[in-house]
Design a protein around this motif. Sequence first.
Motif, PDB file in Angstrom:
ATOM      1  N   ASP A  15       0.857  -1.182   0.000  1.00 17.55           N
ATOM      2  CA  ASP A  15       0.000   0.000   0.000  1.00 17.55           C
ATOM      3  C   ASP A  15       0.893   1.231   0.000  1.00 17.55           C
ATOM      4  O   ASP A  15       1.750   1.376   0.877  1.00 17.55           O
ATOM      5  CB  ASP A  15      -0.905   0.022   1.231  1.00 17.55           C
ATOM      6  CG  ASP A  15      -1.968  -1.050   1.174  1.00 17.55           C
ATOM      7  OD1 ASP A  15      -2.564  -1.235   0.096  1.00 17.55           O
ATOM      8  OD2 ASP A  15      -2.208  -1.713   2.206  1.00 17.55           O
ATOM      9  N   LYS A  17       1.777   4.898   0.784  1.00 15.85           N
ATOM     10  CA  LYS A  17       1.359   5.745   1.905  1.00 15.85           C
ATOM     11  C   LYS A  17       1.749   7.199   1.675  1.00 15.85           C
ATOM     12  O   LYS A  17       2.759   7.488   1.031  1.00 15.85           O
ATOM     13  CB  LYS A  17       1.980   5.222   3.201  1.00 15.85           C
ATOM     14  CG  LYS A  17       1.490   3.818   3.517  1.00 15.85           C
ATOM     15  CD  LYS A  17       2.055   3.284   4.779  1.00 15.85           C
ATOM     16  CE  LYS A  17       1.457   1.902   5.039  1.00 15.85           C
ATOM     17  NZ  LYS A  17       2.031   1.274   6.190  1.00 15.85           N
ATOM     18  N   HIS A  18       0.940   8.073   2.213  1.00 15.66           N
ATOM     19  CA  HIS A  18       1.201   9.517   2.131  1.00 15.66           C
ATOM     20  C   HIS A  18       2.565   9.778   2.769  1.00 15.66           C
ATOM     21  O   HIS A  18       2.841   9.288   3.874  1.00 15.66           O
ATOM     22  CB  HIS A  18       0.095  10.283   2.861  1.00 15.66           C
ATOM     23  CG  HIS A  18       0.150  11.752   2.642  1.00 15.66           C
ATOM     24  ND1 HIS A  18       1.085  12.563   3.240  1.00 15.66           N
ATOM     25  CD2 HIS A  18      -0.621  12.556   1.873  1.00 15.66           C
ATOM     26  CE1 HIS A  18       0.896  13.806   2.865  1.00 15.66           C
ATOM     27  NE2 HIS A  18      -0.142  13.831   2.031  1.00 15.66           N
ATOM     28  N   PRO A  19       3.428  10.552   2.111  1.00 17.11           N
ATOM     29  CA  PRO A  19       4.779  10.746   2.645  1.00 17.11           C
ATOM     30  C   PRO A  19       4.845  11.513   3.966  1.00 17.11           C
ATOM     31  O   PRO A  19       5.814  11.365   4.708  1.00 17.11           O
ATOM     32  CB  PRO A  19       5.498  11.515   1.532  1.00 17.11           C
ATOM     33  CG  PRO A  19       4.423  12.096   0.689  1.00 17.11           C
ATOM     34  CD  PRO A  19       3.222  11.215   0.836  1.00 17.11           C
ATOM     35  N   ALA A  20       3.809  12.277   4.291  1.00 15.13           N
ATOM     36  CA  ALA A  20       3.830  13.042   5.543  1.00 15.13           C
ATOM     37  C   ALA A  20       3.070  12.355   6.665  1.00 15.13           C
ATOM     38  O   ALA A  20       3.480  12.411   7.820  1.00 15.13           O
ATOM     39  CB  ALA A  20       3.258  14.440   5.316  1.00 15.13           C
ATOM     40  N   THR A  21       1.953  11.691   6.329  1.00  9.60           N
ATOM     41  CA  THR A  21       1.101  11.123   7.377  1.00  9.60           C
ATOM     42  C   THR A  21       1.264   9.617   7.549  1.00  9.60           C
ATOM     43  O   THR A  21       0.779   9.061   8.526  1.00  9.60           O
ATOM     44  CB  THR A  21      -0.383  11.405   7.070  1.00  9.60           C
ATOM     45  OG1 THR A  21      -0.746  10.704   5.870  1.00  9.60           O
ATOM     46  CG2 THR A  21      -0.636  12.901   6.923  1.00  9.60           C
ATOM     47  N   ASP A  22       1.879   8.962   6.588  1.00 14.14           N
ATOM     48  CA  ASP A  22       2.062   7.511   6.588  1.00 14.14           C
ATOM     49  C   ASP A  22       0.735   6.763   6.505  1.00 14.14           C
ATOM     50  O   ASP A  22       0.648   5.590   6.835  1.00 14.14           O
ATOM     51  CB  ASP A  22       2.869   7.050   7.810  1.00 14.14           C
ATOM     52  CG  ASP A  22       3.599   5.745   7.554  1.00 14.14           C
ATOM     53  OD1 ASP A  22       4.063   5.534   6.416  1.00 14.14           O
ATOM     54  OD2 ASP A  22       3.691   4.926   8.486  1.00 14.14           O
ATOM     55  N   GLU A  23      -0.316   7.446   6.060  1.00 13.76           N
ATOM     56  CA  GLU A  23      -1.625   6.827   5.872  1.00 13.76           C
ATOM     57  C   GLU A  23      -1.727   6.306   4.435  1.00 13.76           C
ATOM     58  O   GLU A  23      -1.268   6.975   3.506  1.00 13.76           O
ATOM     59  CB  GLU A  23      -2.743   7.851   6.106  1.00 13.76           C
ATOM     60  CG  GLU A  23      -2.836   8.333   7.531  1.00 13.76           C
ATOM     61  CD  GLU A  23      -3.300   7.240   8.488  1.00 13.76           C
ATOM     62  OE1 GLU A  23      -4.192   6.448   8.111  1.00 13.76           O
ATOM     63  OE2 GLU A  23      -2.760   7.183   9.605  1.00 13.76           O
ATOM     64  N   PRO A  24      -2.341   5.140   4.222  1.00 12.12           N
ATOM     65  CA  PRO A  24      -2.534   4.640   2.856  1.00 12.12           C
ATOM     66  C   PRO A  24      -3.322   5.655   2.025  1.00 12.12           C
ATOM     67  O   PRO A  24      -4.303   6.225   2.498  1.00 12.12           O
ATOM     68  CB  PRO A  24      -3.325   3.356   3.047  1.00 12.12           C
ATOM     69  CG  PRO A  24      -3.048   2.923   4.456  1.00 12.12           C
ATOM     70  CD  PRO A  24      -2.861   4.213   5.230  1.00 12.12           C
ATOM     71  N   TRP A 106       8.271  10.074  -4.608  1.00 12.11           N
ATOM     72  CA  TRP A 106       8.023   9.463  -3.311  1.00 12.11           C
ATOM     73  C   TRP A 106       7.308   8.122  -3.457  1.00 12.11           C
ATOM     74  O   TRP A 106       7.455   7.237  -2.608  1.00 12.11           O
ATOM     75  CB  TRP A 106       7.267  10.411  -2.374  1.00 12.11           C
ATOM     76  CG  TRP A 106       5.944  10.902  -2.870  1.00 12.11           C
ATOM     77  CD1 TRP A 106       5.703  12.031  -3.600  1.00 12.11           C
ATOM     78  CD2 TRP A 106       4.666  10.277  -2.666  1.00 12.11           C
ATOM     79  NE1 TRP A 106       4.355  12.152  -3.858  1.00 12.11           N
ATOM     80  CE2 TRP A 106       3.697  11.086  -3.296  1.00 12.11           C
ATOM     81  CE3 TRP A 106       4.255   9.132  -2.013  1.00 12.11           C
ATOM     82  CZ2 TRP A 106       2.347  10.789  -3.296  1.00 12.11           C
ATOM     83  CZ3 TRP A 106       2.900   8.816  -2.006  1.00 12.11           C
ATOM     84  CH2 TRP A 106       1.965   9.645  -2.648  1.00 12.11           C
ATOM     85  N   GLN A 110       9.023   4.405  -2.296  1.00 11.80           N
ATOM     86  CA  GLN A 110       8.375   3.384  -1.460  1.00 11.80           C
ATOM     87  C   GLN A 110       8.454   2.004  -2.113  1.00 11.80           C
ATOM     88  O   GLN A 110       8.674   0.996  -1.432  1.00 11.80           O
ATOM     89  CB  GLN A 110       6.917   3.765  -1.188  1.00 11.80           C
ATOM     90  CG  GLN A 110       6.789   4.936  -0.248  1.00 11.80           C
ATOM     91  CD  GLN A 110       5.353   5.292   0.059  1.00 11.80           C
ATOM     92  OE1 GLN A 110       4.506   4.415   0.228  1.00 11.80           O
ATOM     93  NE2 GLN A 110       5.066   6.581   0.144  1.00 11.80           N
TER      94      GLN A 110
END
Length: 130
Positions: A15, A17-24, A106, A110
């Motif tokens: 998955d 993930k957002h580079p700032a929040t680490d959320e998918p 980014w 990943q």
Amino acid sequence: MTELSTIVAAERRIDIKHPATDEPVGLAITILPDSHPQVRAASRKATNERMLGRGKVTAEKLEAGRLDLLVASVGGWDWQGELTFHGEKPEFTEKGLRDLFKELPWVSDQVDIALGDRAEFFRHADEPAG
């Protein structure tokens, strides 16, 4: 008793993930192990090109080789939910993947990191990640 020949690497999904929040973010990418024929062919091609270059290695050539290998290491993607790229859910193509990786480094970073985690290619789908 375990049969040695049954211990083989398999493709896996990651998955993004957002580079700032680490959320998918809603993009799952299928990555291929380095033993996959497609990846091996790309790796051999890159090695041959470096050998034929006779020491004329440039940053641009290294960057292009990295991108080629990353693209060869992806077997597909799944755009989930409302996620789009330039207003659409693109079909999986080599050009589309290259465009995504070039515009959003980014994402390729990943993928690159996940490819380096060799042990994860040997886990069964029901095993927890390390």
